[in-house]
Design a protein around this motif. Structure first.
Motif, PDB file in Angstrom:
ATOM      1  N   MET A 220      50.675  50.733  29.762  1.00 47.26           N
ATOM      2  CA  MET A 220      51.406  51.924  30.134  1.00 47.26           C
ATOM      3  C   MET A 220      50.726  53.209  29.654  1.00 47.26           C
ATOM      4  SD  MET A 220      53.629  50.967  32.218  1.00 47.26           S
ATOM      5  CE  MET A 220      54.135  52.625  32.514  1.00 47.26           C
ATOM      6  N   PRO A 221      50.084  53.223  28.485  1.00 46.29           N
ATOM      7  CA  PRO A 221      49.397  54.460  28.097  1.00 46.29           C
ATOM      8  C   PRO A 221      48.327  54.888  29.107  1.00 46.29           C
ATOM      9  CG  PRO A 221      49.677  53.061  26.183  1.00 46.29           C
ATOM     10  CD  PRO A 221      50.090  52.243  27.382  1.00 46.29           C
ATOM     11  N   VAL A 222      47.644  53.921  29.718  1.00 48.56           N
ATOM     12  CA  VAL A 222      46.623  54.247  30.721  1.00 48.56           C
ATOM     13  C   VAL A 222      47.277  54.848  31.956  1.00 48.56           C
ATOM     14  CG1 VAL A 222      44.841  53.304  32.254  1.00 48.56           C
ATOM     15  CG2 VAL A 222      44.992  52.527  29.890  1.00 48.56           C
ATOM     16  N   ILE A 223      48.385  54.270  32.397  1.00 47.49           N
ATOM     17  CA  ILE A 223      49.101  54.805  33.563  1.00 47.49           C
ATOM     18  C   ILE A 223      49.581  56.221  33.278  1.00 47.49           C
ATOM     19  CG2 ILE A 223      51.145  54.518  35.028  1.00 47.49           C
ATOM     20  CD1 ILE A 223      48.993  52.415  35.569  1.00 47.49           C
ATOM     21  N   SER A 224      50.164  56.421  32.102  1.00 44.91           N
ATOM     22  CA  SER A 224      50.665  57.748  31.734  1.00 44.91           C
ATOM     23  C   SER A 224      49.540  58.780  31.696  1.00 44.91           C
ATOM     24  CB  SER A 224      51.366  57.676  30.375  1.00 44.91           C
ATOM     25  OG  SER A 224      51.837  58.942  29.994  1.00 44.91           O
ATOM     26  N   ALA A 225      48.420  58.408  31.092  1.00 45.88           N
ATOM     27  CA  ALA A 225      47.276  59.326  31.021  1.00 45.88           C
ATOM     28  C   ALA A 225      46.715  59.610  32.413  1.00 45.88           C
ATOM     29  CB  ALA A 225      46.198  58.748  30.110  1.00 45.88           C
ATOM     30  N   PHE A 226      46.684  58.582  33.286  1.00 47.38           N
ATOM     31  CA  PHE A 226      46.220  58.777  34.657  1.00 47.38           C
ATOM     32  C   PHE A 226      47.128  59.762  35.383  1.00 47.38           C
ATOM     33  CE2 PHE A 226      46.239  57.670  39.186  1.00 47.38           C
ATOM     34  CZ  PHE A 226      44.884  57.802  39.482  1.00 47.38           C
ATOM     35  N   MET A 227      48.438  59.614  35.217  1.00 42.85           N
ATOM     36  CA  MET A 227      49.395  60.519  35.870  1.00 42.85           C
ATOM     37  C   MET A 227      49.219  61.961  35.381  1.00 42.85           C
ATOM     38  SD  MET A 227      52.774  58.087  35.853  1.00 42.85           S
ATOM     39  CE  MET A 227      53.841  59.299  36.656  1.00 42.85           C
ATOM     40  N   GLU A 228      48.885  62.106  34.104  1.00 41.88           N
ATOM     41  CA  GLU A 228      48.662  63.448  33.565  1.00 41.88           C
ATOM     42  C   GLU A 228      47.405  64.070  34.169  1.00 41.88           C
ATOM     43  OE1 GLU A 228      47.886  65.684  29.299  1.00 41.88           O
ATOM     44  OE2 GLU A 228      48.834  63.704  29.321  1.00 41.88           O
ATOM     45  N   ARG A 229      46.336  63.279  34.290  1.00 41.25           N
ATOM     46  CA  ARG A 229      45.078  63.803  34.826  1.00 41.25           C
ATOM     47  C   ARG A 229      45.150  64.032  36.333  1.00 41.25           C
ATOM     48  NH1 ARG A 229      39.312  61.173  33.656  1.00 41.25           N
ATOM     49  NH2 ARG A 229      39.811  61.875  31.561  1.00 41.25           N
ATOM     50  N   TYR A 230      45.898  63.161  37.057  1.00 41.30           N
ATOM     51  CA  TYR A 230      45.970  63.247  38.520  1.00 41.30           C
ATOM     52  C   TYR A 230      47.432  63.345  38.977  1.00 41.30           C
ATOM     53  CZ  TYR A 230      41.142  61.582  38.251  1.00 41.30           C
ATOM     54  OH  TYR A 230      39.814  61.441  37.964  1.00 41.30           O
TER      55      TYR A 230
ATOM     56  N   GLU B 252      48.797  64.789  41.348  1.00 43.72           N
ATOM     57  CA  GLU B 252      49.002  64.812  42.799  1.00 43.72           C
ATOM     58  C   GLU B 252      48.998  63.410  43.419  1.00 43.72           C
ATOM     59  OE1 GLU B 252      44.605  64.904  42.058  1.00 43.72           O
ATOM     60  OE2 GLU B 252      46.344  65.824  41.129  1.00 43.72           O
ATOM     61  N   ILE B 253      48.569  62.401  42.670  1.00 45.77           N
ATOM     62  CA  ILE B 253      48.543  61.035  43.189  1.00 45.77           C
ATOM     63  C   ILE B 253      49.878  60.358  42.895  1.00 45.77           C
ATOM     64  CG2 ILE B 253      47.458  58.762  43.019  1.00 45.77           C
ATOM     65  CD1 ILE B 253      44.822  60.136  42.399  1.00 45.77           C
ATOM     66  N   GLN B 254      50.522  59.870  43.947  1.00 45.73           N
ATOM     67  CA  GLN B 254      51.787  59.156  43.786  1.00 45.73           C
ATOM     68  C   GLN B 254      51.503  57.690  43.494  1.00 45.73           C
ATOM     69  OE1 GLN B 254      53.874  59.813  47.458  1.00 45.73           O
ATOM     70  NE2 GLN B 254      54.658  61.802  46.795  1.00 45.73           N
ATOM     71  N   LEU B 255      52.219  57.162  42.518  1.00 44.85           N
ATOM     72  CA  LEU B 255      52.050  55.765  42.139  1.00 44.85           C
ATOM     73  C   LEU B 255      53.287  54.970  42.522  1.00 44.85           C
ATOM     74  CD1 LEU B 255      50.540  56.156  38.554  1.00 44.85           C
ATOM     75  CD2 LEU B 255      49.333  55.804  40.704  1.00 44.85           C
ATOM     76  N   ASP B 256      53.068  53.765  42.997  1.00 47.31           N
ATOM     77  CA  ASP B 256      54.135  52.800  43.276  1.00 47.31           C
ATOM     78  C   ASP B 256      53.729  51.528  42.542  1.00 47.31           C
ATOM     79  OD1 ASP B 256      55.983  51.001  44.250  1.00 47.31           O
ATOM     80  OD2 ASP B 256      55.627  51.467  46.360  1.00 47.31           O
ATOM     81  N   LEU B 257      54.321  51.294  41.373  1.00 49.10           N
ATOM     82  CA  LEU B 257      53.906  50.205  40.495  1.00 49.10           C
ATOM     83  C   LEU B 257      54.764  48.968  40.705  1.00 49.10           C
ATOM     84  CD1 LEU B 257      53.548  52.304  37.212  1.00 49.10           C
ATOM     85  CD2 LEU B 257      51.769  51.737  38.862  1.00 49.10           C
TER      86      LEU B 257
END
Length: 194
Positions: free
Chosen positions: A1-11, A13-18
């Protein structure tokens, strides 16, 4: 989850559907853009990059071990409370990966005190002193560091595997997929045990 959270912070504009599942999804037929797998790759229609290794470990709370004793060999587990993981896709119990020369004798099986299909539940119950669980090392890294759990029989288990980020090879990689793959390769191993 830390990687997902950091990815969301950096990008942002990208919508995630996990989709969090332990079943083996068909990346192409089910329409996944990218998957993180902790098992061997067998589908030649997929591309992958390694993210880092992990191993199974046996853990229990210090209180449990004080009350029930520390097993010295796998056969000692026959008198312990064992917390088991059930694979969602097959319904089978995860087989604790003992070295061949240290395996439980044929005809004997580990006690089944509790079974569930959620690693977090296993960890919680192990921390609560309910038994010994076999879980991935990265999932208990913090619990081991702060003393909520202790490892047992560290030299009795074999194997491990490598996490991979996987995507369909037949498609041209979309920029959002490329961004995620590159980000995962760069950051995923920070959450693993080195």
């Amino acid at each position: 989850m830390p990687v997902i959270s950091a990815f969301m912070e950096r990008y942002p504009e990208i919508q995630l559907d996990l989709d969090f599942t332990d079943r083996m999804v068909d990346v192409i037929d089910e329409g996944f853009d990218v998957v993180i797998r902790g098992s061997e790759l067998k589908d030649s229609r997929l591309m992958s990059r390694p993210l880092g290794p992990y191993r199974s470990c046996l853990v229990a709370s210090p209180v449990y071990l004080q009350n029930r004793g520390i097993p010295a060999k796998p056969a000692d587990l026959l008198t312990h409370s064992c917390l088991h993981y059930r694979w969602q896709n097959s319904g089978k119990l995860y087989q604790w990966p003992f070295k061949k020369q240290q395996a439980i004798q044929a005809g004997e099986s580990l006690p089944v005190t509790m079974v569930c299909s959620n690693v977090e539940a296993l960890i919680y119950l192990a921390q609560a002193g309910r038994g010994i669980a076999c879980v991935p090392d990265f999932a208990v890294k913090d619990s081991l560091a702060d003393g909520r759990l202790d490892k047992v029989l560290t030299n009795s288990l074999i194997g491990g595997s490598t996490f991979h980020v996987v995507w369909p090879s037949s498609r041209q990689m979309a920029p959002k997929v490329r961004a995620f793959v590159d980000f995962a390769v760069e950051n995923f191993s920070k959450g693993l045990v080195s």
